[in-house]
Design a protein around this motif. Structure first.
Motif, PDB file in Angstrom:
ATOM      1  N   ARG A  65       0.838  -1.204   0.000  1.00 27.84           N
ATOM      2  CA  ARG A  65       0.000   0.000   0.000  1.00 27.84           C
ATOM      3  C   ARG A  65       0.871   1.252   0.000  1.00 27.84           C
ATOM      4  O   ARG A  65       0.655   2.184  -0.759  1.00 27.84           O
ATOM      5  N   GLN A  66       1.886   1.272   0.847  1.00 32.10           N
ATOM      6  CA  GLN A  66       2.789   2.418   0.920  1.00 32.10           C
ATOM      7  C   GLN A  66       3.537   2.622  -0.402  1.00 32.10           C
ATOM      8  O   GLN A  66       3.692   3.747  -0.872  1.00 32.10           O
ATOM      9  N   ALA A  67       3.983   1.533  -1.016  1.00 26.77           N
ATOM     10  CA  ALA A  67       4.683   1.637  -2.303  1.00 26.77           C
ATOM     11  C   ALA A  67       3.767   2.201  -3.377  1.00 26.77           C
ATOM     12  O   ALA A  67       4.178   3.058  -4.169  1.00 26.77           O
ATOM     13  N   LEU A  68       2.515   1.750  -3.416  1.00 25.09           N
ATOM     14  CA  LEU A  68       1.568   2.233  -4.424  1.00 25.09           C
ATOM     15  C   LEU A  68       1.238   3.710  -4.214  1.00 25.09           C
ATOM     16  O   LEU A  68       1.185   4.484  -5.179  1.00 25.09           O
ATOM     17  N   VAL A  69       1.022   4.088  -2.971  1.00 24.99           N
ATOM     18  CA  VAL A  69       0.675   5.484  -2.684  1.00 24.99           C
ATOM     19  C   VAL A  69       1.845   6.405  -3.000  1.00 24.99           C
ATOM     20  O   VAL A  69       1.673   7.438  -3.653  1.00 24.99           O
ATOM     21  N   SER A  70       3.041   6.035  -2.583  1.00 23.58           N
ATOM     22  CA  SER A  70       4.184   6.922  -2.769  1.00 23.58           C
ATOM     23  C   SER A  70       4.699   6.965  -4.205  1.00 23.58           C
ATOM     24  O   SER A  70       5.397   7.909  -4.575  1.00 23.58           O
ATOM     25  N   HIS A  71       4.342   5.988  -5.029  1.00 25.32           N
ATOM     26  CA  HIS A  71       4.800   5.959  -6.422  1.00 25.32           C
ATOM     27  C   HIS A  71       3.637   5.917  -7.405  1.00 25.32           C
ATOM     28  O   HIS A  71       3.782   5.456  -8.531  1.00 25.32           O
ATOM     29  N   ARG A  72       2.505   6.421  -6.979  1.00 21.60           N
ATOM     30  CA  ARG A  72       1.291   6.356  -7.795  1.00 21.60           C
ATOM     31  C   ARG A  72       1.461   7.003  -9.173  1.00 21.60           C
ATOM     32  O   ARG A  72       0.994   6.469 -10.174  1.00 21.60           O
TER      33      ARG A  72
END
Length: 83
Positions: A65-72
């Motif tokens: 989730r953090q990876a998707l949000v920060s690299h959206r």
């Protein structure tokens, strides 16, 4: 498209990168892997699952989730042309 399967695949990718000592590099690795190897409709579906208020039992890891949000921005495919 089976959203549970997409989340499961993303979680497995996250499990691999989560062992890296540099957290930012690991988050970027998850996003880069998904960007390079997943077709646009898969990325759209995964991001839609991320945004859905009720995922009905779909368990996305906090790391993914953090990876998707920060690299959206890099994960969001261009809109398909309607030509």
């Amino acid at each position: 498209m089976d959203n549970q399967n997409l989340v499961d695949m993303a979680n497995r990718i996250g499990d691999f990168f989560d062992s890296m000592p540099d957290r930012e590099e690991a988050l970027a690795g998850v996003a880069e892997h998904i960007r390079r190897f997943w077709e646009p409709r898969m990325r759209r579906a995964l991001l839609a699952t991320l945004d859905a208020p009720d995922t009905s039992g779909i368990a996305m890891s906090d790391f993914v989730r953090q990876a998707l949000v920060s690299h959206r921005a890099q994960l969001t495919p261009a809109e398909p042309s309607t030509v």
